[in-house]
Design an enzyme around this catalytic site. Structure first.
Site, PDB file in Angstrom:
ATOM      1  N   LYS A 112       0.820  -1.209   0.000  1.00  0.00           N
ATOM      2  CA  LYS A 112       0.000   0.000   0.000  1.00  0.00           C
ATOM      3  C   LYS A 112       0.854   1.261   0.000  1.00  0.00           C
ATOM      4  CE  LYS A 112      -4.258  -1.753   2.015  1.00  0.00           C
ATOM      5  NZ  LYS A 112      -5.298  -1.587   3.039  1.00  0.00           N
ATOM      6  N   LYS A 195      -4.877 -10.347  -6.889  1.00  0.00           N
ATOM      7  CA  LYS A 195      -6.069 -10.381  -6.046  1.00  0.00           C
ATOM      8  C   LYS A 195      -7.124  -9.396  -6.540  1.00  0.00           C
ATOM      9  CE  LYS A 195      -5.932  -8.069  -2.127  1.00  0.00           C
ATOM     10  NZ  LYS A 195      -5.911  -7.554  -0.735  1.00  0.00           N
ATOM     11  N   LYS A 198     -10.367  -3.775  -3.919  1.00  0.00           N
ATOM     12  CA  LYS A 198     -11.031  -2.478  -3.988  1.00  0.00           C
ATOM     13  C   LYS A 198     -10.076  -1.408  -4.456  1.00  0.00           C
ATOM     14  CE  LYS A 198     -12.544  -3.361   0.448  1.00  0.00           C
ATOM     15  NZ  LYS A 198     -13.439  -3.495   1.610  1.00  0.00           N
TER      16      LYS A 198
HETATM   17  P1  TYM Z   1     -10.637  -5.786   3.729  1.00  0.00           P
HETATM   18  O1  TYM Z   1     -11.667  -4.757   4.035  1.00  0.00           O
HETATM   19  O2  TYM Z   1      -9.587  -5.461   2.734  1.00  0.00           O
HETATM   20  O3  TYM Z   1     -11.331  -7.112   3.219  1.00  0.00           O
HETATM   21  C1  TYM Z   1     -12.352  -7.746   3.946  1.00  0.00           C
HETATM   22  C2  TYM Z   1     -12.175  -9.244   3.865  1.00  0.00           C
HETATM   23  O4  TYM Z   1     -12.232  -9.695   2.520  1.00  0.00           O
HETATM   24  C3  TYM Z   1     -11.111 -10.526   2.242  1.00  0.00           C
HETATM   25  N1  TYM Z   1     -10.736 -10.377   0.831  1.00  0.00           N
HETATM   26  C4  TYM Z   1     -10.586 -11.383  -0.036  1.00  0.00           C
HETATM   27  N2  TYM Z   1     -10.704 -12.718   0.100  1.00  0.00           N
HETATM   28  C5  TYM Z   1     -10.491 -13.476  -0.999  1.00  0.00           C
HETATM   29  N3  TYM Z   1     -10.186 -12.964  -2.209  1.00  0.00           N
HETATM   30  C6  TYM Z   1     -10.050 -11.631  -2.394  1.00  0.00           C
HETATM   31  N4  TYM Z   1      -9.750 -11.131  -3.589  1.00  0.00           N
HETATM   32  C7  TYM Z   1     -10.245 -10.783  -1.267  1.00  0.00           C
HETATM   33  N5  TYM Z   1     -10.190  -9.439  -1.098  1.00  0.00           N
HETATM   34  C8  TYM Z   1     -10.488  -9.212   0.195  1.00  0.00           C
HETATM   35  C9  TYM Z   1     -10.029 -10.023   3.172  1.00  0.00           C
HETATM   36  O5  TYM Z   1      -9.039 -11.000   3.376  1.00  0.00           O
HETATM   37  C10 TYM Z   1     -10.814  -9.708   4.410  1.00  0.00           C
HETATM   38  O6  TYM Z   1     -11.007 -10.874   5.186  1.00  0.00           O
HETATM   39  N6  TYM Z   1      -7.385  -5.669   7.506  1.00  0.00           N
HETATM   40  C11 TYM Z   1      -8.682  -6.168   7.113  1.00  0.00           C
HETATM   41  C12 TYM Z   1      -9.826  -5.635   7.955  1.00  0.00           C
HETATM   42  C13 TYM Z   1      -9.702  -5.880   9.421  1.00  0.00           C
HETATM   43  C14 TYM Z   1      -9.818  -7.131  10.087  1.00  0.00           C
HETATM   44  C15 TYM Z   1      -9.709  -6.846  11.470  1.00  0.00           C
HETATM   45  C16 TYM Z   1     -10.011  -8.438   9.644  1.00  0.00           C
HETATM   46  C17 TYM Z   1      -9.517  -4.939  10.384  1.00  0.00           C
HETATM   47  N7  TYM Z   1      -9.517  -5.511  11.610  1.00  0.00           N
HETATM   48  C18 TYM Z   1      -9.766  -7.859  12.414  1.00  0.00           C
HETATM   49  C19 TYM Z   1     -10.060  -9.454  10.614  1.00  0.00           C
HETATM   50  C20 TYM Z   1      -9.940  -9.162  11.976  1.00  0.00           C
HETATM   51  C21 TYM Z   1      -8.937  -5.736   5.678  1.00  0.00           C
HETATM   52  O7  TYM Z   1      -8.312  -4.862   5.170  1.00  0.00           O
HETATM   53  O8  TYM Z   1      -9.991  -6.319   5.079  1.00  0.00           O
END
Ligand code: TYM
Length: 332
Positions: A112, A195, A198
């Site tokens: 990032k 991947k 967003k």
């Molecule tokens: P975020 O908002 O980027 O994504 C949310 C969830 O979606 C999953 N994900 C995917 N899984 C499979 N294929 C993909 N292409 C794909 N893109 C996204 C992510 O792995 C995620 O599970 N850091 C985290 C948010 C967070 C969090 C937490 C998660 C903050 N605190 C505590 C678990 C526990 C994130 O950026 O997710």
């Protein structure tokens, strides 16, 4: 009941197929078997420049989508991270237990930050995984259902929890990531080795849950496929087709080998049409329910207030222990 916690960022106007298959679908299933806490992580969202009105809108859209995907406010505690002050408080304590080198090894930060140029990235982006560790440890979560991109962050969470426990006495449950292999990484339709994301996928590469059937179908039909014409699962040589097979299998519950047999000798056209239908059939009802939930903001905010209250109860208890263990004076 074992406890589960996960979070999703309100950084777009819709979740995408990767979020849905990689995470949210598991969240819905796990509310049946676990004591479930799910949060919209708005504190994480501001680690990159964010416009206040967009953040407000996206936080509500994210919450509405979670309910629309099947989270039941009676069964699951669904809340907004910034409503529970203990997240930032515990994050600070954990930041003070994290080595600079340890934080610098987080690959998502590197990816990032590379986009901004490392010195322009915020310190918040650098400490992002530590705030995530606080989210998880606060609730004493056993399981964290996420995509594979979050694995390193859950490992850091375990390390920090363990370090705290060693130094100050047994306080935190050490969590396990829950990452179903078949959906651990849904890839970009236009760039099937990357991947679906967003922040980095082009609009043509990403399928948004709230998108209309027309554009969804068009994007699936235009998805990059591979040379040859056979529908085969081969991640090395056919990453595009393999991604579509994984998607269709997950959405319809049909094992991949059965799909491969079904499309034998048929070429990509029929196959893609069926994938498109599976996506549209899954997303349309979620979109409709989301729109309905968003038409009553008061009710949505009320549900989130209930979630925040339940989450706060657990968070307060954990933080009271942490304060005492660390040596902060009690306030009389
Ligand atoms: P975020 O908002 O980027 O994504 C949310 C969830 O979606 C999953 N994900 C995917 N899984 C499979 N294929 C993909 N292409 C794909 N893109 C996204 C992510 O792995 C995620 O599970 N850091 C985290 C948010 C967070 C969090 C937490 C998660 C903050 N605190 C505590 C678990 C526990 C994130 O950026 O997710």
């Amino acid at each position: 009941r074992p406890r589960v916690l996960s979070g999703i960022q309100p950084t777009a106007d819709s979740f995408h197929l990767g979020n849905y298959l990689g995470a949210v679908r598991q969240w819905v299933a796990m509310q049946e078997t676990h004591d479930a806490f799910y949060c919209v992580v708005d504190l994480h969202a501001i680690t990159v420049p964010t416009e206040p009105d967009a953040l407000r809108r996206r936080s509500r859209v994210a919450a509405a989508q979670l309910f629309a995907c099947g989270l039941d406010p009676e069964q699951s505690t669904v809340f907004v991270q910034s409503h529970v002050r203990e997240h930032t408080e515990l994050a600070w304590v954990l930041i003070c237990l994290t080595g600079m080198g340890e934080a610098a090894r987080m690959t998502q930060f590197k990816d990032k930050a590379a986009k901004f140029g490392e010195s322009a990235a915020s310190v918040g982006l650098f400490t992002y995984p530590i705030l995530q560790a606080a989210d998880i440890l606060l609730y004493q979560a056993n399981q964290v259902p996420v995509g594979v991109d979050q694995k390193q962050h859950v490992e850091l969470t375990r390390d920090l929890g363990q370090r705290f426990n060693h130094r100050f006495g047994e306080t935190f449950t050490l969590p396990e990531p829950f990452i179903p292999k078949e959906v651990e990484k849904i890839t970009d339709l236009q760039n099937p080795t990357a991947k679906m994301s967003k922040s980095s996928s082009s609009p043509a590469g990403i399928l948004d849950v709230l998108e209309q059937p027309g554009p969804l179908r068009k994007k699936v039909m235009r998805a990059v496929t591979d040379t040859g014409s056979e529908v085969l699962f081969d991640e090395e040589n056919k990453p595009g087709v393999s991604n579509l097979l994984r998607i269709q299998s997950a959405l319809t519950g049909t094992p991949i080998p059965d799909l491969v047999a079904r499309y034998e000798g048929q070429g990509y056209g029929t196959f893609k049409k069926d994938v498109a239908e599976a996506v549209v059939e899954t997303f349309a009802p979620i979109r409709e329910r989301t729109e309905k939930l968003l038409s009553d903001e008061k009710e949505l905010d009320r549900l989130l207030a209930i979630g925040a209250e339940r989450a706060s109860e657990v968070a307060r208890r954990t933080m009271a222990t942490v304060r005492e263990r660390v040596g902060f004076l009690p306030k009389l």
